[in-house]
Design an enzyme around this catalytic site. Structure first.
Site, PDB file in Angstrom:
ATOM      1  N   HIS A   1       0.822  -1.315   0.053  1.00  0.00           N
ATOM      2  CA  HIS A   1      -0.039   0.052   0.039  1.00  0.00           C
ATOM      3  C   HIS A   1       0.928   1.302  -0.009  1.00  0.00           C
ATOM      4  CE1 HIS A   1      -3.655   2.279   1.230  1.00  0.00           C
ATOM      5  NE2 HIS A   1      -2.695   3.140   1.640  1.00  0.00           N
ATOM      6  N   GLU A   2       1.806   1.291   0.830  1.00  0.00           N
ATOM      7  CA  GLU A   2       2.554   2.514   1.101  1.00  0.00           C
ATOM      8  C   GLU A   2       3.392   2.596  -0.262  1.00  0.00           C
ATOM      9  OE1 GLU A   2       1.617   4.584   3.077  1.00  0.00           O
ATOM     10  OE2 GLU A   2       0.338   3.297   4.269  1.00  0.00           O
TER      11      GLU A   2
ATOM     12  N   HIS B   1       1.758   4.352  -2.869  1.00  0.00           N
ATOM     13  CA  HIS B   1       1.727   5.697  -2.586  1.00  0.00           C
ATOM     14  C   HIS B   1       3.287   6.240  -3.166  1.00  0.00           C
ATOM     15  CE1 HIS B   1      -1.854   7.130  -0.695  1.00  0.00           C
ATOM     16  NE2 HIS B   1      -1.524   6.218   0.401  1.00  0.00           N
TER      17      HIS B   1
ATOM     18  N   GLU C   1      -4.386   7.999  -3.314  1.00  0.00           N
ATOM     19  CA  GLU C   1      -4.922   6.688  -2.682  1.00  0.00           C
ATOM     20  C   GLU C   1      -5.160   5.552  -3.615  1.00  0.00           C
ATOM     21  OE1 GLU C   1      -4.864   6.200   0.537  1.00  0.00           O
ATOM     22  OE2 GLU C   1      -5.888   4.508   0.677  1.00  0.00           O
TER      23      GLU C   1
END
Lengths: 507, 507
Positions: free
Chosen positions: A270-271, A274, A300
């Site tokens: 997830h990160e 980003h 996001e």
């Protein structure tokens, strides 16, 4: 036609401000990773002071002098004929300037200091599940945000003034029908899934998995995604996040739990999503809107695309499951790929947003969105938050927190005054599926490549289509340029049905 | 009589500048500890920009407005009647202001950027032992310092202009006889020691010592010294250093070598001594001269007092050696306390300053001091540094570097433009012994306490006598207040003779 070259003095000035913002970011990063516990008060003062300084510079006489050469400071009208990129730069700089001038510098300093202290108390309060400890700080933050709305102003809902900071152009009026449509589809689908006789086996995810090996596997996935460890790093923190001091210095964090195989891995992916956005921004225009991420919703979309669209997909695990199984031969003994894929996609109403599955996640957001609107539009007293939270959780997800730590205290956002932020998560989910669909359409061999562990074509596509443009286009225009149509929630709904239908044998 | 209270607006303004300086410090700390390698260029720009900003604020109209109320900006004369503390504050603030106004802000930015890049190239050059790679950057730094001397001016030697930045009030005219006196005593003493038939056995120091256990033991010693881990931390870096973002956030670093039992330990004690000074400054006056360390020489006196005066003393090891031996039962098997004490105090001419013993250390400093004077006073071309370095090392220490990495490239200082810094190390050695002598005189039971592992009375004494005063007194006055007399090198010489006489059986 004037070009970016004509804006050089303005760009250099913006970059000076950016260096202050980067200092604020490193102080924040440090606060969450390495800062000694006793330094909290001093850190709050440092953040307050630098925040005020950055604000002063972004509205001060030098900014006015530079900007007013090309833009009417009152109306925002741009003077003269410009190329597309500098025209967009001026549009966005004026937008930020106009907003910032509305906030007194004294307010900005007061807010920065209060939010830093409030965040630190929240950490303590969550640890002890002590809402009353946090309550006065939360009240301060809500009051500060209301004060901010007073400065900024709004047309329809006061909540719009806050939302606009995270998702420029988005309004309550647009969100309400979008969320209603989503709720209408998700709730019955969840109902069917919860009552399906087919339920994935996933107890093996809670065997013992050595943290160091978990982190090393996550590292390997990040490398495959194209996260550049030469211009980025990963650390540990209580709450995973991504921050950037420059496109050549992008940092992600994760947390790791020996008895949870997925938590650290999916937070890393997830990160990492980003971070690819931040690493993909134009370095020479960093500090200007052309070198900044479009919006939180688009940000996001990048994390969710990688976390869910890729990280919970069959092709991805076709390549990575054998590696994971080799890493943890004991924990995953006898778990075949199909079982693992289903386990990774378990849908189960639960208490914690960041651990929620793709489907229920958006119901967590709705709980927060409705509470935020009540706080801002209806002046709901903060005292009532825990009970309202628990009530809504029961209503939408059928589960009620056993403690405030697992309820109203779970997220950092409100402690730092980030009210109006949560809806961007659901927007991100919607954008992510729409983007990924388009990528698959344009690259018919994409899933085959992913199944071979080659994630780079997708990363490159995102770099080209989204990252490199910064804020050149408004969000709706960017979505239209990338996918040929405006934001359309049916892609997301269709995606969920196609994924969970076969796993749970529901239609 | 006016008090500190009257200076509140000035103090608050100074603290705003301090927050910028703290941001610079954290960027530096991060650069040495966690920064991704590819972020170097961006970091240089960030440091340059913030350095320029801090400089602008410290000479700008607001500073002038605040300071000119109480001080004649031209002459430095203080207007009105003041208590001792605010009088000292104004004296020191004007001194800094006067110096800073002499440097153009454009120069400050240029210097910050060049030094950050130069430091990064130095890391690379040292790794490869490639002096030519570093040479153009070193030349730039020397030229920049000469440019700085041009702005600042000087009376006797241009070198004084640089020295004064690190050791206010000190001059070449004072240093030359001091160093000559030292050399006169040290060289014959070293001669006797080198030729003594008694030589400590110390090969066991290079057995295998698990790095984690070394760090844990160092941590234990730091705790005993009173280093507060609630308001400080220790990390790893290539070159140990101490930095502080506030008295509640003081950071030290160390490096650890499995086959060197002493390197990490003594760097921890050394940096711990610096850190106690920084943690002992007055937090409410941080950012003002009253909450700042007196000088680099006094700072170094604190690190050397702990490293050598305590860390290499018999009472200290009386308590800590049994613990160390229990930590490393294999490596230290059969090594009795006397043998260990002698090994810790081995005198052996060697190539690397930071690993040098108490005696030869000052000869390393003399080499650097003389080269620096040649660079600044005689315009020695940087090309000639390696050969001059090697020549002087042979002359004073009787050893010649096998490579530039172990010679002229070993220290970070020149790469960041810190010319005039080295003499403060020897000053620190001299101050440290004079201070410790006084502490023992005032606390006759001190050595007994240390032998029980109780280091806190000494820490408290240093807090009271030195740390809490910041820059309230000029260095020579501080030394006189603490010890009753001015700097006197005979204490240091006597200390060396008393320590090494028995170990090497020389007189």
């Amino acid at each position: 036609m004037k070009t970016l070259q004509d804006l050089k003095p303005l760009i250099e000035y913006l970059q000076e401000i950016q260096h202050l913002s980067s200092a604020i970011s490193i102080f924040h990063w440090d606060q969450e990773t390495y800062m000694p516990p006793g330094a909290g008060q001093a850190r709050a003062q440092q953040l307050s002071s630098l925040g005020g300084l950055a604000h002063d510079k972004s509205v001060g006489p030098e900014m006015q002098r530079l900007l007013s050469q090309w833009v009417d400071l009152k109306s925002g009208e741009i003077k003269g004929e410009w190329d597309e990129a500098p025209q967009a730069l001026l549009r966005e700089v004026w937008r930020d300037y106009d907003k910032a001038t509305k906030l007194p510098s004294e307010y900005v300093r007061r807010f920065a200091k209060a939010s830093s202290i409030s965040e630190q108390v929240w950490v303590e309060a969550r640890k002890k599940s002590d809402f009353p400890l946090f309550m006065p700080h939360l009240k301060t933050m809500v009051d500060l945000k209301k004060e901010e709305i007073g400065y900024i102003g709004y047309k329809d809902s006061p909540y719009d003034a806050l939302l606009d900071a995270y998702e420029p152009g988005m309004t309550v009026a647009q969100l309400v029908p979008l969320f209603a449509a989503l709720k209408q589809e998700l709730v019955p689908l969840l109902e069917k899934i919860v009552h399906s006789p087919v339920q994935p086996k996933d107890d093996f995810l809670r065997h013992s998995y050595v943290p160091e090996k978990q982190l090393a596997f996550g590292h390997q996935v990040l490398e495959a995604m194209g996260f550049n460890f030469n211009t980025g790093r990963q650390d540990l923190s209580a709450h995973p996040f991504t921050t950037s001091f420059h496109p050549t210095d992008v940092r992600i964090t994760t947390r790791v739990d020996e008895h949870d195989l997925l938590s650290s891995l999916f937070s890393s992916i997830h990160e990492g999503g980003h971070a690819l956005y931040d690493q993909g921004l134009q370095a020479d225009l960093y500090g200007t809107p052309l070198g900044e991420a479009r919006s939180l919703g688009v940000h996001e979309s990048q994390s969710r695309l990688w976390e869910n669209g890729i990280g919970r997909s069959k092709p991805f695990w076709g390549h990575f499951y054998p590696i994971l199984q080799k890493t943890f031969p004991e924990g995953l003994r006898g778990v075949d790929p199909e079982t693992f894929y289903a386990a990774v996609n378990t849908v189960r109403p639960s208490l914690i947003r960041v651990e929620a599955d793709e489907l229920t996640y958006n119901l967590h957001i709705m709980v927060r969105f409705e509470i935020e609107r009540a706080l801002i539009e209806e002046n709901l007293p903060v005292e009532e938050l825990p009970s309202l939270w628990n009530e809504k959780m029961g209503q939408y997800l059928g589960v009620v927190p056993d403690s405030d730590a697992h309820g109203v205290l779970q997220d950092i956002h409100w402690s730092g005054g980030a009210i109006g932020y949560f809806p961007t998560y659901t927007l991100g989910n919607l954008y992510s599926v729409q983007f990924l669909n388009q990528a698959k359409k344009e690259m018919p061999g994409l899933e085959g490549e992913i199944a071979k562990g080659n994630l780079l074509p997708l990363k490159k596509w995102l770099n080209e289509k989204i990252h490199r443009w910064g804020k050149q286009y408004p969000t709706d225009e960017l979505v239209r340029r990338v996918t040929g149509e405006p934001l359309n929630p049916t892609y997301f709904i269709q995606y969920l049905k196609e994924k969970f239908g076969p796993i749970y044998r529901v239609t």
